[in-house]
Design a protein around this motif. Structure first.
Motif, PDB file in Angstrom:
ATOM      1  N   PHE A   5     -11.012 -21.171  25.044  1.00  0.00           N
ATOM      2  CA  PHE A   5     -11.542 -19.883  25.479  1.00  0.00           C
ATOM      3  C   PHE A   5     -12.992 -19.722  25.045  1.00  0.00           C
ATOM      4  CE2 PHE A   5     -12.501 -15.404  24.629  1.00  0.00           C
ATOM      5  CZ  PHE A   5     -12.398 -14.920  25.929  1.00  0.00           C
ATOM      6  N   ARG A   6     -13.273 -20.117  23.826  1.00  0.00           N
ATOM      7  CA  ARG A   6     -14.639 -19.988  23.301  1.00  0.00           C
ATOM      8  C   ARG A   6     -15.613 -20.841  24.105  1.00  0.00           C
ATOM      9  NH1 ARG A   6     -16.132 -21.839  17.416  1.00  0.00           N
ATOM     10  NH2 ARG A   6     -18.360 -21.777  17.686  1.00  0.00           N
ATOM     11  N   SER A   7     -15.247 -22.070  24.425  1.00  0.00           N
ATOM     12  CA  SER A   7     -16.136 -22.929  25.215  1.00  0.00           C
ATOM     13  C   SER A   7     -16.306 -22.377  26.626  1.00  0.00           C
ATOM     14  CB  SER A   7     -15.626 -24.362  25.255  1.00  0.00           C
ATOM     15  OG  SER A   7     -14.413 -24.444  25.965  1.00  0.00           O
ATOM     16  N   PHE A   8     -15.264 -21.778  27.161  1.00  0.00           N
ATOM     17  CA  PHE A   8     -15.358 -21.155  28.482  1.00  0.00           C
ATOM     18  C   PHE A   8     -16.282 -19.944  28.459  1.00  0.00           C
ATOM     19  CE2 PHE A   8     -13.775 -17.721  31.215  1.00  0.00           C
ATOM     20  CZ  PHE A   8     -13.984 -18.295  32.462  1.00  0.00           C
ATOM     21  N   ALA A   9     -16.124 -19.093  27.453  1.00  0.00           N
ATOM     22  CA  ALA A   9     -16.889 -17.852  27.378  1.00  0.00           C
ATOM     23  C   ALA A   9     -18.357 -18.096  27.054  1.00  0.00           C
ATOM     24  CB  ALA A   9     -16.265 -16.922  26.338  1.00  0.00           C
ATOM     25  N   ILE A  10     -18.655 -19.162  26.357  1.00  0.00           N
ATOM     26  CA  ILE A  10     -20.030 -19.433  25.949  1.00  0.00           C
ATOM     27  C   ILE A  10     -20.825 -20.120  27.067  1.00  0.00           C
ATOM     28  CG2 ILE A  10     -21.425 -20.771  24.318  1.00  0.00           C
ATOM     29  CD1 ILE A  10     -19.395 -20.134  22.208  1.00  0.00           C
ATOM     30  N   VAL A  14     -20.619 -17.864  32.777  1.00  0.00           N
ATOM     31  CA  VAL A  14     -19.839 -16.677  32.433  1.00  0.00           C
ATOM     32  C   VAL A  14     -20.770 -15.575  31.930  1.00  0.00           C
ATOM     33  CG1 VAL A  14     -18.050 -15.773  30.918  1.00  0.00           C
ATOM     34  CG2 VAL A  14     -17.768 -18.008  31.963  1.00  0.00           C
ATOM     35  N   ILE A  15     -21.735 -15.946  31.124  1.00  0.00           N
ATOM     36  CA  ILE A  15     -22.681 -14.961  30.601  1.00  0.00           C
ATOM     37  C   ILE A  15     -23.526 -14.398  31.743  1.00  0.00           C
ATOM     38  CG2 ILE A  15     -24.686 -14.668  29.093  1.00  0.00           C
ATOM     39  CD1 ILE A  15     -23.329 -16.746  27.220  1.00  0.00           C
ATOM     40  N   ASP A  16     -23.981 -15.269  32.646  1.00  0.00           N
ATOM     41  CA  ASP A  16     -24.735 -14.800  33.806  1.00  0.00           C
ATOM     42  C   ASP A  16     -23.905 -13.847  34.664  1.00  0.00           C
ATOM     43  OD1 ASP A  16     -26.858 -16.340  32.999  1.00  0.00           O
ATOM     44  OD2 ASP A  16     -26.460 -17.969  34.423  1.00  0.00           O
ATOM     45  N   LEU A  17     -22.636 -14.177  34.828  1.00  0.00           N
ATOM     46  CA  LEU A  17     -21.750 -13.317  35.612  1.00  0.00           C
ATOM     47  C   LEU A  17     -21.592 -11.958  34.950  1.00  0.00           C
ATOM     48  CD1 LEU A  17     -19.787 -12.955  37.981  1.00  0.00           C
ATOM     49  CD2 LEU A  17     -18.012 -13.919  36.524  1.00  0.00           C
ATOM     50  N   ILE A  19     -23.682 -10.439  32.937  1.00  0.00           N
ATOM     51  CA  ILE A  19     -24.937  -9.705  33.102  1.00  0.00           C
ATOM     52  C   ILE A  19     -25.042  -9.159  34.524  1.00  0.00           C
ATOM     53  CG2 ILE A  19     -27.457  -9.970  33.188  1.00  0.00           C
ATOM     54  CD1 ILE A  19     -27.110 -11.989  30.843  1.00  0.00           C
ATOM     55  N   GLY A  20     -24.659  -9.967  35.499  1.00  0.00           N
ATOM     56  CA  GLY A  20     -24.687  -9.520  36.894  1.00  0.00           C
ATOM     57  C   GLY A  20     -23.775  -8.331  37.144  1.00  0.00           C
ATOM     58  N   VAL A  21     -22.600  -8.344  36.545  1.00  0.00           N
ATOM     59  CA  VAL A  21     -21.661  -7.232  36.716  1.00  0.00           C
ATOM     60  C   VAL A  21     -22.226  -5.957  36.102  1.00  0.00           C
ATOM     61  CG1 VAL A  21     -19.393  -6.361  35.995  1.00  0.00           C
ATOM     62  CG2 VAL A  21     -19.605  -8.661  36.932  1.00  0.00           C
ATOM     63  N   ILE A  22     -22.818  -6.075  34.920  1.00  0.00           N
ATOM     64  CA  ILE A  22     -23.384  -4.893  34.252  1.00  0.00           C
ATOM     65  C   ILE A  22     -24.544  -4.326  35.066  1.00  0.00           C
ATOM     66  CG2 ILE A  22     -24.651  -4.129  32.210  1.00  0.00           C
ATOM     67  CD1 ILE A  22     -22.898  -6.183  30.628  1.00  0.00           C
TER      68      ILE A  22
END
Length: 127
Positions: A5-10, A14-17, A19-22
């Motif tokens: 999960f940590r490798s997926f979230a980092i 995922v981070i770009d997504l 930010i895009g949602v926010i």
């Protein structure tokens, strides 16, 4: 499981997504305010003082508020058009970037062959 999960979230995607949602949520609120507070009142005035938020009819016990639906449609078109313009602008920038990257890099063998050709031309002119 935590490591996965940590490798997926980092991962950057995922981070770009996130930010895009926010940013998309905030942009949606801005567009909603634009439509509800500026566009629809002006459109209502042009149509003789019509308030779209008050447009509704009663069907049995249900109150069908089709004026709010019209506002939602206007919201959708403004957001869609804004996203279209943004993506179009980004695509143009990407094409310019790709064109810069695709500048042909001379092949060393071709350069050598051109030099040999030029030397042979010079020798044939001198003979």
């Amino acid at each position: 499981m935590w490591k996965d999960f940590r490798s997926f979230a980092i991962r950057g995607n995922v981070i770009d997504l996130a930010i895009g949602v926010i940013i998309g949520g905030a942009f949606g609120k801005i567009v909603t305010s634009l439509v509800n507070d500026l566009i629809m009142p002006i459109l209502g005035l042009l149509l003789g003082g019509l308030d779209f938020s008050e447009l509704s009819f009663t069907f049995g016990d249900a109150d069908v508020k089709y004026g709010l639906f019209i506002q939602s449609i206007v919201n959708f078109f403004i957001i869609s058009f804004s996203i279209f313009l943004f993506i179009r602008y980004i695509s143009k920038l990407k094409k310019k970037e790709d064109a810069k990257e695709e500048e042909p890099v001379p092949d060393p063998q071709e350069e050598l062959l051109k030099e040999i050709r030029d030397l042979l031309k010079e020798q044939s002119k001198q003979s």
